[in-house]
Write a protein that holds these residues in place. Structure first.
Motif, PDB file in Angstrom:
ATOM      1  N   CYS A  49      56.641  -9.154   0.824  1.00  0.00           N
ATOM      2  CA  CYS A  49      58.090  -9.265   0.620  1.00  0.00           C
ATOM      3  C   CYS A  49      58.643  -7.977   0.039  1.00  0.00           C
ATOM      4  O   CYS A  49      58.341  -7.609  -1.092  1.00  0.00           O
ATOM      5  CB  CYS A  49      58.421 -10.439  -0.305  1.00  0.00           C
ATOM      6  SG  CYS A  49      60.203 -10.661  -0.541  1.00  0.00           S
ATOM      7  N   PRO A 105      60.142 -16.893   3.548  1.00  0.00           N
ATOM      8  CA  PRO A 105      59.107 -17.457   2.675  1.00  0.00           C
ATOM      9  C   PRO A 105      58.203 -18.454   3.386  1.00  0.00           C
ATOM     10  O   PRO A 105      56.999 -18.526   3.098  1.00  0.00           O
ATOM     11  CB  PRO A 105      59.927 -18.134   1.565  1.00  0.00           C
ATOM     12  CG  PRO A 105      61.221 -17.398   1.543  1.00  0.00           C
ATOM     13  CD  PRO A 105      61.487 -17.042   2.979  1.00  0.00           C
ATOM     14  N   THR A 153      64.268  -8.557   0.851  1.00  0.00           N
ATOM     15  CA  THR A 153      64.414  -9.996   0.611  1.00  0.00           C
ATOM     16  C   THR A 153      65.322 -10.672   1.626  1.00  0.00           C
ATOM     17  O   THR A 153      65.157 -11.860   1.920  1.00  0.00           O
ATOM     18  CB  THR A 153      64.964 -10.263  -0.800  1.00  0.00           C
ATOM     19  OG1 THR A 153      66.244  -9.621  -0.940  1.00  0.00           O
ATOM     20  CG2 THR A 153      64.025  -9.722  -1.857  1.00  0.00           C
ATOM     21  N   CYS A 156      60.438 -10.873  -5.614  1.00  0.00           N
ATOM     22  CA  CYS A 156      59.693 -11.690  -4.656  1.00  0.00           C
ATOM     23  C   CYS A 156      58.288 -11.152  -4.388  1.00  0.00           C
ATOM     24  O   CYS A 156      57.392 -11.910  -4.000  1.00  0.00           O
ATOM     25  CB  CYS A 156      60.449 -11.827  -3.337  1.00  0.00           C
ATOM     26  SG  CYS A 156      60.502 -10.321  -2.329  1.00  0.00           S
ATOM     27  N   TRP A 214      64.754 -15.490   2.218  1.00  0.00           N
ATOM     28  CA  TRP A 214      64.526 -15.632   0.773  1.00  0.00           C
ATOM     29  C   TRP A 214      65.789 -16.126   0.091  1.00  0.00           C
ATOM     30  O   TRP A 214      66.888 -15.689   0.386  1.00  0.00           O
ATOM     31  CB  TRP A 214      64.136 -14.272   0.194  1.00  0.00           C
ATOM     32  CG  TRP A 214      63.816 -14.328  -1.266  1.00  0.00           C
ATOM     33  CD1 TRP A 214      64.671 -14.036  -2.276  1.00  0.00           C
ATOM     34  CD2 TRP A 214      62.591 -14.700  -1.888  1.00  0.00           C
ATOM     35  NE1 TRP A 214      64.068 -14.185  -3.499  1.00  0.00           N
ATOM     36  CE2 TRP A 214      62.778 -14.604  -3.277  1.00  0.00           C
ATOM     37  CE3 TRP A 214      61.354 -15.119  -1.401  1.00  0.00           C
ATOM     38  CZ2 TRP A 214      61.758 -14.911  -4.198  1.00  0.00           C
ATOM     39  CZ3 TRP A 214      60.350 -15.416  -2.307  1.00  0.00           C
ATOM     40  CH2 TRP A 214      60.554 -15.308  -3.682  1.00  0.00           C
TER      41      TRP A 214
END
Length: 416
Positions: A91, A99, A94, A84, A416
């Motif tokens: 990031c 996001p 995760t 990521c 994520w």
């Protein structure tokens, strides 16, 4: 989160003797540990009850997964953040990253509150201990592993949770090299850590969904292709015998893979062979991963692969290689019947590596993991269900602990 005082949970007589020195134990673990070793081992007492043991003191693991502040440490040596970070520079962890926001809200909040990651870690340790926890589970930050609590370290040695329906070609020499490289990086520095319980090789590999036999037969350039063909050639005396059993018309062994989408394929026979081959692939997986870990750390336990699904061929294959079976259960009860089957099949202790209950009154949707699709209503219900789950689990003499999912709620905008 909800404060859950696990010290109040009744769990047979073992709970009152957690710190009692004992004798007459049988040490049954793959690690190079004596009963008085500073490293954690597994023992079975004279009453047939299983325990972790260190320096002669027996205990169970009461832990929490993903004790992480959402910073750049993903808890698995960077193998997940690598997927990521190129898209989102902030990031790292995760499981805490949002996001939609392009940052991890929990990281920002805790840094504002505590002033530093060290201060957060010290406070988090105190909170965990005050609630009766003694251990950290998978994805916990390295900083937390250094706080003096017991911990299980997740390696992601074969794959990551982002790719749990995939494994590298197990017959490819590069798989063994990958395992050795990861073990050297992750296990060697922890080899003398007396707070480390052991290693979890991977998380919730989708063993049945990988379709090892079909995948390898369908890729003639894969190392696994020859492994699959060798398996079939040992299982059937001739190509004609295979064609008859599967009801196909392969003109050569090398072209068997082209027949797998045939409408005439005997699916029952093919599935039976696939199950056997899956067991052989699992044996290769555990053999290579365990050998890699033990090369760099002979002192600690092998805690399995954090099983979600656990097909019987995989269960039978892991027996020579792991010290216990870490089963994940997302349900109102710990599935005692299945846990009993695991123990009776392997003769090894079990732990619940993930379980959880969410509740809608937190206003945190928790849609991924943590049984997010079946929330309860209140935090009080969460505590009640946890008490019932753990009490039932710890009545089993072969259960050695449990790890709650997870330390923090998911970001409200989704993780994520």
């Amino acid at each position: 989160s909800v404060a859950l005082d696990l010290q109040l949970i009744p769990a047979r007589s073992r709970m009152s003797v957690v710190s009692v020195l004992g004798c007459g134990f049988v040490v049954l673990s793959l690690c190079a540990c004596a009963s008085g070793s500073p490293y954690v081992s597994l023992v079975q007492d004279d009453n047939g009850v299983w325990w972790f043991q260190q320096n002669g003191v027996k205990f169970i693991t009461k832990g929490v997964n993903h004790v992480n502040n959402g910073g750049m440490d993903d808890g698995v040596g960077g193998r997940e953040s690598a997927e990521c970070h190129p898209l989102f520079p902030l990031c790292g962890d995760t499981l805490a990253f949002a996001p939609a926001l392009k940052y991890a809200p929990y990281y920002n909040t805790t840094l504002d509150r505590y002033g530093s990651e060290d201060a957060w870690a010290q406070n988090t340790k105190q909170r965990l201990q005050s609630w009766g926890f003694n251990s950290l589970g998978g994805w916990s930050a390295t900083l937390m592993e250094q706080q003096g609590l017991y911990y299980a370290h997740l390696l992601d040695i074969g794959t990551t949770w982002l790719r749990s329906n995939w494994l590298p070609d197990l017959f490819d020499p590069q798989f063994e090299k990958q395992c050795l490289d990861i073990a050297q990086k992750e296990c060697s520095p922890r080899a003398n850590d007396t707070h480390l319980i052991g290693y979890q090789t991977d998380n919730e590999i989708a063993w049945a969904s990988i379709h090892f036999l079909k995948t390898y037969l369908s890729n003639s350039s894969a190392y696994g292709n020859q492994g699959a063909l060798s398996f079939l050639q040992k299982r059937y005396p001739s190509l004609e015998a295979l064609n008859a059993a599967w009801n196909i018309k392969a003109p050569s062994w090398q072209l068997v893979g082209q027949q797998l989408n045939s409408s005439s394929l005997n699916v029952t026979a093919f599935d039976a062979d696939s199950d056997v081959f899956m067991g052989q692939c699992a044996s290769i997986y555990f053999s290579i991963t365990t050998a890699a870990i033990k090369k760099y750390d002979p002192n600690h336990l092998i805690l399995g692969a954090r099983f979600g699904e656990l097909p019987m061929p995989v269960l039978e294959a892991l027996i020579p290689y792991v010290d216990l079976v870490d089963q994940h259960v997302y349900d109102y009860d710990p599935h005692v019947s299945w846990l009993t089957t695991i123990h009776q099949t392997t003769k090894k202790p079990v732990m619940i590596g993930e379980f959880s209950f969410t509740a809608v009154d937190s206003n945190m949707p928790n849609q991924r993991g943590a049984w997010g699709g079946n929330p309860l209503i209140t935090q009080t219900q969460r505590a009640s269900y946890l008490r019932s789950f753990v009490s039932s689990l710890m009545e089993l003499p072969f259960a050695v602990g449990y790890h709650w999912w997870e330390w923090q709620d998911e970001p409200s905008s989704g993780r994520w």
